[in-house]
Design a protein around this motif. Structure first.
Motif, PDB file in Angstrom:
ATOM      1  N   ILE A 146       0.725  -1.481  -0.206  1.00 33.06           N
ATOM      2  CA  ILE A 146      -0.140  -0.247  -0.035  1.00 33.06           C
ATOM      3  C   ILE A 146       1.097   1.300  -0.092  1.00 33.06           C
ATOM      4  O   ILE A 146       0.423   2.291  -0.379  1.00 33.06           O
ATOM      5  CB  ILE A 146      -0.632  -0.032   1.468  1.00 33.06           C
ATOM      6  CG1 ILE A 146      -1.536  -1.772   0.396  1.00 33.06           C
ATOM      7  CG2 ILE A 146      -1.611   1.558   1.595  1.00 33.06           C
ATOM      8  CD1 ILE A 146      -2.849  -1.629   2.315  1.00 33.06           C
ATOM      9  N   VAL A 147       2.336   1.167   0.711  1.00 34.25           N
ATOM     10  CA  VAL A 147       2.621   2.573   0.999  1.00 34.25           C
ATOM     11  C   VAL A 147       3.727   2.824  -0.907  1.00 34.25           C
ATOM     12  O   VAL A 147       3.609   4.191  -1.192  1.00 34.25           O
ATOM     13  CB  VAL A 147       3.956   1.743   1.630  1.00 34.25           C
ATOM     14  CG1 VAL A 147       5.169   2.769   1.597  1.00 34.25           C
ATOM     15  CG2 VAL A 147       3.362   2.175   3.556  1.00 34.25           C
ATOM     16  N   VAL A 148       3.660   1.642  -0.802  1.00 32.30           N
ATOM     17  CA  VAL A 148       4.350   1.856  -2.395  1.00 32.30           C
ATOM     18  C   VAL A 148       3.488   2.365  -3.651  1.00 32.30           C
ATOM     19  O   VAL A 148       3.498   3.551  -4.127  1.00 32.30           O
ATOM     20  CB  VAL A 148       5.296   0.623  -3.217  1.00 32.30           C
ATOM     21  CG1 VAL A 148       5.079   0.551  -4.980  1.00 32.30           C
ATOM     22  CG2 VAL A 148       6.296  -0.222  -2.323  1.00 32.30           C
ATOM     23  N   LEU A 149       2.054   1.598  -3.422  1.00 34.30           N
ATOM     24  CA  LEU A 149       1.307   2.176  -4.442  1.00 34.30           C
ATOM     25  C   LEU A 149       0.506   4.111  -3.916  1.00 34.30           C
ATOM     26  O   LEU A 149       0.807   4.682  -5.151  1.00 34.30           O
ATOM     27  CB  LEU A 149      -0.154   1.569  -4.441  1.00 34.30           C
ATOM     28  CG  LEU A 149      -1.390   2.524  -4.841  1.00 34.30           C
ATOM     29  CD1 LEU A 149      -1.137   1.352  -6.267  1.00 34.30           C
ATOM     30  CD2 LEU A 149      -2.456   1.141  -4.290  1.00 34.30           C
ATOM     31  N   LEU A 150       0.590   4.256  -2.538  1.00 33.96           N
ATOM     32  CA  LEU A 150       0.028   5.146  -2.408  1.00 33.96           C
ATOM     33  C   LEU A 150       1.129   6.925  -2.886  1.00 33.96           C
ATOM     34  O   LEU A 150       1.235   7.605  -3.544  1.00 33.96           O
ATOM     35  CB  LEU A 150       0.033   5.569  -1.358  1.00 33.96           C
ATOM     36  CG  LEU A 150      -1.345   4.166  -0.593  1.00 33.96           C
ATOM     37  CD1 LEU A 150      -1.583   4.852   0.863  1.00 33.96           C
ATOM     38  CD2 LEU A 150      -2.462   5.215  -1.321  1.00 33.96           C
ATOM     39  N   ALA A 151       2.542   6.204  -2.922  1.00 31.77           N
ATOM     40  CA  ALA A 151       3.421   6.794  -3.311  1.00 31.77           C
ATOM     41  C   ALA A 151       4.133   7.293  -4.583  1.00 31.77           C
ATOM     42  O   ALA A 151       3.633   8.274  -4.604  1.00 31.77           O
ATOM     43  CB  ALA A 151       4.960   6.282  -2.955  1.00 31.77           C
ATOM     44  N   VAL A 152       2.632   6.207  -5.694  1.00 35.46           N
ATOM     45  CA  VAL A 152       3.410   6.499  -6.668  1.00 35.46           C
ATOM     46  C   VAL A 152       1.918   7.234  -6.998  1.00 35.46           C
ATOM     47  O   VAL A 152       1.517   8.260  -8.155  1.00 35.46           O
ATOM     48  CB  VAL A 152       2.885   5.133  -7.820  1.00 35.46           C
ATOM     49  CG1 VAL A 152       2.793   5.527  -9.431  1.00 35.46           C
ATOM     50  CG2 VAL A 152       4.677   4.446  -7.478  1.00 35.46           C
ATOM     51  N   VAL A 153       1.616   7.339  -6.561  1.00 41.73           N
ATOM     52  CA  VAL A 153      -0.468   8.264  -6.741  1.00 41.73           C
ATOM     53  C   VAL A 153       0.793   9.181  -6.526  1.00 41.73           C
ATOM     54  O   VAL A 153      -0.074  10.554  -6.766  1.00 41.73           O
ATOM     55  CB  VAL A 153      -1.625   7.616  -5.825  1.00 41.73           C
ATOM     56  CG1 VAL A 153      -1.951   9.060  -5.958  1.00 41.73           C
ATOM     57  CG2 VAL A 153      -1.933   6.333  -6.227  1.00 41.73           C
ATOM     58  N   LEU A 154       1.059   9.924  -5.051  1.00 39.12           N
ATOM     59  CA  LEU A 154       1.367  10.994  -4.896  1.00 39.12           C
ATOM     60  C   LEU A 154       2.139  11.807  -5.560  1.00 39.12           C
ATOM     61  O   LEU A 154       2.683  12.780  -6.480  1.00 39.12           O
ATOM     62  CB  LEU A 154       1.828  11.328  -2.999  1.00 39.12           C
ATOM     63  CG  LEU A 154       0.631  10.591  -2.112  1.00 39.12           C
ATOM     64  CD1 LEU A 154       1.521  10.366  -0.661  1.00 39.12           C
ATOM     65  CD2 LEU A 154      -0.252  11.793  -2.093  1.00 39.12           C
ATOM     66  N   ARG A 155       3.200  11.091  -6.453  1.00 49.71           N
ATOM     67  CA  ARG A 155       3.851  11.679  -7.104  1.00 49.71           C
ATOM     68  C   ARG A 155       3.348  11.601  -8.236  1.00 49.71           C
ATOM     69  O   ARG A 155       3.501  13.582  -8.590  1.00 49.71           O
ATOM     70  CB  ARG A 155       5.078  10.436  -7.565  1.00 49.71           C
ATOM     71  CG  ARG A 155       6.910  10.429  -7.703  1.00 49.71           C
ATOM     72  CD  ARG A 155       6.893   9.353  -8.967  1.00 49.71           C
ATOM     73  NE  ARG A 155       8.037  10.719  -9.569  1.00 49.71           N
ATOM     74  CZ  ARG A 155       8.124  11.554 -10.101  1.00 49.71           C
ATOM     75  NH1 ARG A 155       6.356  12.492 -10.594  1.00 49.71           N
ATOM     76  NH2 ARG A 155       9.191  12.599 -10.668  1.00 49.71           N
ATOM     77  N   LEU A 156       2.617  10.930  -8.883  1.00 49.45           N
ATOM     78  CA  LEU A 156       1.783  11.054 -10.003  1.00 49.45           C
ATOM     79  C   LEU A 156       1.461  12.643  -9.828  1.00 49.45           C
ATOM     80  O   LEU A 156       1.257  13.548 -10.856  1.00 49.45           O
ATOM     81  CB  LEU A 156       0.901   9.959 -10.919  1.00 49.45           C
ATOM     82  CG  LEU A 156       2.544   8.983 -11.229  1.00 49.45           C
ATOM     83  CD1 LEU A 156       0.996   7.789 -11.285  1.00 49.45           C
ATOM     84  CD2 LEU A 156       3.565   9.184 -11.670  1.00 49.45           C
ATOM     85  N   ALA A 157       0.902  13.221  -9.197  1.00 47.53           N
ATOM     86  CA  ALA A 157      -0.640  13.738  -8.332  1.00 47.53           C
ATOM     87  C   ALA A 157       0.676  15.164  -8.956  1.00 47.53           C
ATOM     88  O   ALA A 157      -0.073  16.113  -8.938  1.00 47.53           O
ATOM     89  CB  ALA A 157      -1.498  13.664  -7.858  1.00 47.53           C
ATOM     90  N   ARG A 158       1.832  14.773  -7.787  1.00 47.52           N
ATOM     91  CA  ARG A 158       2.452  16.061  -7.810  1.00 47.52           C
ATOM     92  C   ARG A 158       3.227  16.742  -9.007  1.00 47.52           C
ATOM     93  O   ARG A 158       3.144  17.622  -9.419  1.00 47.52           O
ATOM     94  CB  ARG A 158       3.473  16.049  -7.069  1.00 47.52           C
ATOM     95  CG  ARG A 158       4.761  16.974  -6.262  1.00 47.52           C
ATOM     96  CD  ARG A 158       5.710  16.721  -5.405  1.00 47.52           C
ATOM     97  NE  ARG A 158       6.931  15.492  -5.938  1.00 47.52           N
ATOM     98  CZ  ARG A 158       7.484  15.257  -4.844  1.00 47.52           C
ATOM     99  NH1 ARG A 158       7.109  15.346  -3.714  1.00 47.52           N
ATOM    100  NH2 ARG A 158       8.088  14.342  -5.740  1.00 47.52           N
ATOM    101  N   PHE A 159       2.939  15.877  -9.637  1.00 43.88           N
ATOM    102  CA  PHE A 159       3.764  15.707 -10.922  1.00 43.88           C
ATOM    103  C   PHE A 159       3.137  16.887 -12.047  1.00 43.88           C
ATOM    104  O   PHE A 159       3.867  17.548 -12.943  1.00 43.88           O
ATOM    105  CB  PHE A 159       4.478  14.529 -11.419  1.00 43.88           C
ATOM    106  CG  PHE A 159       5.105  14.538 -13.012  1.00 43.88           C
ATOM    107  CD1 PHE A 159       6.219  15.214 -13.397  1.00 43.88           C
ATOM    108  CD2 PHE A 159       4.485  14.207 -14.307  1.00 43.88           C
ATOM    109  CE1 PHE A 159       6.491  15.180 -14.993  1.00 43.88           C
ATOM    110  CE2 PHE A 159       4.388  14.599 -15.697  1.00 43.88           C
ATOM    111  CZ  PHE A 159       5.981  14.721 -16.282  1.00 43.88           C
TER     112      PHE A 159
END
Length: 286
Positions: A146-159
């Motif tokens: 879940i941590v990996v998935l949320l990290a990618v979600v947050l990273r793409l949203a910030r991008f």
């Protein structure tokens, strides 16, 4: 009998044809897929198929009590190769989009495809690892996934929201992060170091560490590294001589690169900060 004014009819026809032409020019720009978009959809397809092979070749045999280790090895290699192929699609669609015209959907398609291939697929790989590994803990592995998935979600949203200086990413790029996560799993370290390394990679993806964008020589080097990684996985899958050693060497190199790039970036920021302070002090001197 209907009377038609030739002049008026001509005006109507000309106006109608103009409206049709305008619609024909507008609709393809918003709805037609470009070459870059097609590559992006290939990225999403590879991510979905990586989840498929992880499920059918690793998880289901484990749940049904099958002990075919060769099948699990081949399926794991296939899943990771598909993630690597997704990274190639992701690299190429940006290059093509800069050379050719891309559709207005390109940015959204890219984020959605990256979420599948570099968010869902590696997170699911971690989750399945927690279910099949001998010393793993399923619930803790689920949290790490879940941590990996949320990290990618947050990273793409910030991008999508943050504007960075040209040629730089903020945080580890999601393809690089996904490949680092699966390399950590394939390295077959003890459970606790594996868990800590995965969480550390997730943190790097949402950090403010600057990473260079793969352009020019760097893009060619990254493409060569991905192709070499595919070869290592294929050698491991087909049980080639020293295949296990080659795979572990490749995974270790991936992790070393993931760890050293932030160190170089931090050192560069510190040097820049020192140079700015020196210039400010020099400017204040009489």
């Amino acid at each position: 009998m209907t009377v038609i004014d030739p002049d008026t009819q001509a005006g109507w026809v000309a106006e109608a044809e103009t409206e049709v032409d305008d619609d024909a020019e507008d609709m393809p720009l918003s709805l037609r897929l470009s070459i870059a978009d097609t590559l992006t959809l290939g990225n999403a397809t590879c991510g979905f198929m990586a989840v498929y092979f992880t499920t059918t070749g690793i998880l289901i045999p484990h749940l049904t009590g099958s002990n075919e280790s060769g099948m699990a090895r081949n399926s794991a290699a296939t899943a990771v190769i598909l993630m690597l192929l997704a990274a190639i699609f992701d690299l190429c669609d940006g290059l093509v989009a800069r050379k050719l015209r891309s559709s207005p959907m390109g940015a959204e398609l890219d984020n959605l495809s990256d979420l599948i291939s570099f968010g869902l697929a590696p997170a699911y790989f971690v989750l399945v690892y927690g279910m099949v590994a001998d010393d793993a803990q399923q619930k803790v592995s689920a949290v790490a996934a879940i941590v990996v998935l949320l990290a990618v979600v947050l990273r793409l949203a910030r991008f999508s929201c943050v504007t960075m200086k040209d040629g730089m990413f903020q945080g580890m790029p999601s393809p690089f992060g996904a490949l680092t996560v699966v390399s950590i799993v394939l390295l077959e370290l003890p459970f606790i170091p594996t868990l800590l390394a995965i969480i550390g990679t997730a943190w790097l993806m949402v950090s403010r560490v600057e990473y260079p964008k793969p352009r020019g020589v760097l893009a060619v080097a990254m493409l060569g590294w991905i192709v070499a990684a595919m070869g290592l996985l294929a050698a491991w899958a087909f049980d080639a001589p020293a295949g296990q050693l080659l795979l572990q060497t490749g995974c270790a190199l991936q992790i070393v690169m993931a760890a050293t790039i932030p160190l170089f970036a931090t050192a560069r920021r510190v040097n820049t900060f020192r140079d700015n302070r020196r210039e400010a002090r020099a400017a204040q001197l009489p």
